[in-house]
Design a protein around this motif. Structure first.
Motif, PDB file in Angstrom:
ATOM      1  N   GLU A   1      60.795 -64.754 111.554  1.00  0.00           N
ATOM      2  CA  GLU A   1      62.241 -64.532 111.704  1.00  0.00           C
ATOM      3  C   GLU A   1      62.647 -63.060 111.823  1.00  0.00           C
ATOM      4  OE1 GLU A   1      64.590 -66.700 108.857  1.00  0.00           O
ATOM      5  OE2 GLU A   1      64.719 -68.421 110.216  1.00  0.00           O
ATOM      6  N   PRO A   2      62.154 -62.169 110.969  1.00  0.00           N
ATOM      7  CA  PRO A   2      62.566 -60.763 111.131  1.00  0.00           C
ATOM      8  C   PRO A   2      62.136 -60.182 112.481  1.00  0.00           C
ATOM      9  CG  PRO A   2      61.444 -61.088 109.017  1.00  0.00           C
ATOM     10  CD  PRO A   2      61.308 -62.353 109.790  1.00  0.00           C
ATOM     11  N   LEU A   3      60.966 -60.560 112.930  1.00  0.00           N
ATOM     12  CA  LEU A   3      60.482 -60.087 114.225  1.00  0.00           C
ATOM     13  C   LEU A   3      61.329 -60.663 115.357  1.00  0.00           C
ATOM     14  CD1 LEU A   3      56.674 -60.619 113.533  1.00  0.00           C
ATOM     15  CD2 LEU A   3      57.940 -58.463 113.425  1.00  0.00           C
TER      16      LEU A   3
ATOM     17  N   PRO B   1      53.483 -60.788 105.222  1.00  0.00           N
ATOM     18  CA  PRO B   1      54.365 -60.233 106.250  1.00  0.00           C
ATOM     19  C   PRO B   1      53.792 -58.945 106.838  1.00  0.00           C
ATOM     20  CG  PRO B   1      55.623 -60.879 104.327  1.00  0.00           C
ATOM     21  CD  PRO B   1      54.165 -60.977 103.948  1.00  0.00           C
ATOM     22  N   LEU B   2      54.123 -58.702 108.070  1.00  0.00           N
ATOM     23  CA  LEU B   2      53.626 -57.511 108.750  1.00  0.00           C
ATOM     24  C   LEU B   2      54.248 -56.258 108.165  1.00  0.00           C
ATOM     25  CD1 LEU B   2      53.850 -59.569 111.718  1.00  0.00           C
ATOM     26  CD2 LEU B   2      52.161 -57.791 111.925  1.00  0.00           C
TER      27      LEU B   2
ATOM     28  N   ARG C   1      55.376 -69.195 107.581  1.00  0.00           N
ATOM     29  CA  ARG C   1      55.460 -68.731 108.974  1.00  0.00           C
ATOM     30  C   ARG C   1      56.856 -68.191 109.278  1.00  0.00           C
ATOM     31  NH1 ARG C   1      52.822 -73.679 109.915  1.00  0.00           N
ATOM     32  NH2 ARG C   1      54.676 -74.569 110.875  1.00  0.00           N
ATOM     33  N   ARG C   2      57.873 -68.906 108.821  1.00  0.00           N
ATOM     34  CA  ARG C   2      59.256 -68.501 109.072  1.00  0.00           C
ATOM     35  C   ARG C   2      59.531 -67.109 108.509  1.00  0.00           C
ATOM     36  NH1 ARG C   2      63.721 -67.884 106.667  1.00  0.00           N
ATOM     37  NH2 ARG C   2      63.018 -68.684 104.679  1.00  0.00           N
TER      38      ARG C   2
ATOM     39  N   HIS D   1      64.496 -61.704 115.269  1.00  0.00           N
ATOM     40  CA  HIS D   1      65.827 -61.082 115.301  1.00  0.00           C
ATOM     41  C   HIS D   1      65.767 -59.659 115.850  1.00  0.00           C
ATOM     42  CE1 HIS D   1      67.754 -64.506 113.554  1.00  0.00           C
ATOM     43  NE2 HIS D   1      66.981 -64.463 112.479  1.00  0.00           N
ATOM     44  N   ALA D   2      64.741 -58.917 115.487  1.00  0.00           N
ATOM     45  CA  ALA D   2      64.596 -57.553 116.010  1.00  0.00           C
ATOM     46  C   ALA D   2      64.392 -57.570 117.522  1.00  0.00           C
ATOM     47  CB  ALA D   2      63.428 -56.849 115.319  1.00  0.00           C
ATOM     48  N   LYS D   3      63.595 -58.499 118.018  1.00  0.00           N
ATOM     49  CA  LYS D   3      63.351 -58.584 119.469  1.00  0.00           C
ATOM     50  C   LYS D   3      64.591 -59.062 120.215  1.00  0.00           C
ATOM     51  CE  LYS D   3      59.249 -57.100 120.348  1.00  0.00           C
ATOM     52  NZ  LYS D   3      59.034 -55.918 121.144  1.00  0.00           N
ATOM     53  N   VAL D   4      65.359 -59.980 119.631  1.00  0.00           N
ATOM     54  CA  VAL D   4      66.606 -60.432 120.262  1.00  0.00           C
ATOM     55  C   VAL D   4      67.547 -59.238 120.409  1.00  0.00           C
ATOM     56  CG1 VAL D   4      68.701 -61.814 119.889  1.00  0.00           C
ATOM     57  CG2 VAL D   4      66.444 -62.855 119.600  1.00  0.00           C
ATOM     58  N   ASN D   5      67.650 -58.407 119.378  1.00  0.00           N
ATOM     59  CA  ASN D   5      68.490 -57.204 119.451  1.00  0.00           C
ATOM     60  C   ASN D   5      67.960 -56.225 120.487  1.00  0.00           C
ATOM     61  OD1 ASN D   5      70.248 -58.121 117.484  1.00  0.00           O
ATOM     62  ND2 ASN D   5      69.147 -57.112 115.825  1.00  0.00           N
TER      63      ASN D   5
END
Length: 171
Positions: free
Chosen positions: A118-120, A88-89, A113-114, A122-126
């Motif tokens: 996924e955290p990225l 993970p990044l 991959r998920r 959700h952060a971008k959607v917000n």
């Protein structure tokens, strides 16, 4: 800055190369802006990767010039590349780091991959939602130049959200 081992192993996975050729391939693929690859960084990394068994070098005789060593990825190197891609990044890594890893997502499982995406996502959607709210709230007070910059930013965030969504849907 992306992990240099990931960049080197990924580049050699596509095509064995000698040091100068590898440097040229990396600079053409990733650009000097993103990967500052001097000889003083490249050759020690190649030596370390070779000592670790991740790559193997084979000397090739050259006419009128010194021999050169062509490197290829070993099975251990493929496993190391998979580990790097699946990690993970960290908080200091940026979009380039993600894209460098995403280029090799075919090497890891969907679940791995998920966990990265996924955290990225959700952060971008917000972030997109917040930017759109600010546009609605303050847009009437902004001049056309500020609005153009804001709209560009919203579109860029939207494109990133879409890319993450597509990557999550890929099997």
């Amino acid at each position: 800055m992306a992990d240099l081992d990931l960049i080197i192993l990924g580049s050699l996975l596509g095509m064995p190369a000698h040091g100068y050729q590898l440097k040229q391939n990396i600079e053409l693929t990733y650009g000097k802006r993103y990967v500052n690859l001097s000889n003083s960084r490249l050759y020690p990394r190649l030596s370390k990767l070779e000592a670790d068994g991740c790559i193997e070098g084979k000397r090739e005789a050259q006419e009128k010039v010194p021999d050169r060593k062509t490197f290829h990825v070993t099975p251990a190197g493929i496993e190391r590349l998979k580990e790097l891609v699946a990690t993970p990044l960290g908080p200091r890594e940026d979009e380039f780091d993600f894209l460098a890893r995403a280029s090799f997502f075919g090497l890891i499982t969907w679940e791995e991959r998920r966990k990265i995406i996924e955290p990225l996502y959700h952060a971008k959607v917000n972030e997109l939602s917040e930017a759109q709210k600010k546009r609605e709230q303050f847009g009437q007070y902004m001049d056309k130049f500020s609005m153009a910059v804001l709209d560009y930013g919203i579109a860029a965030i939207g494109n990133t959200v879409e890319m993450y969504r597509k990557l999550l849907e890929m099997e």
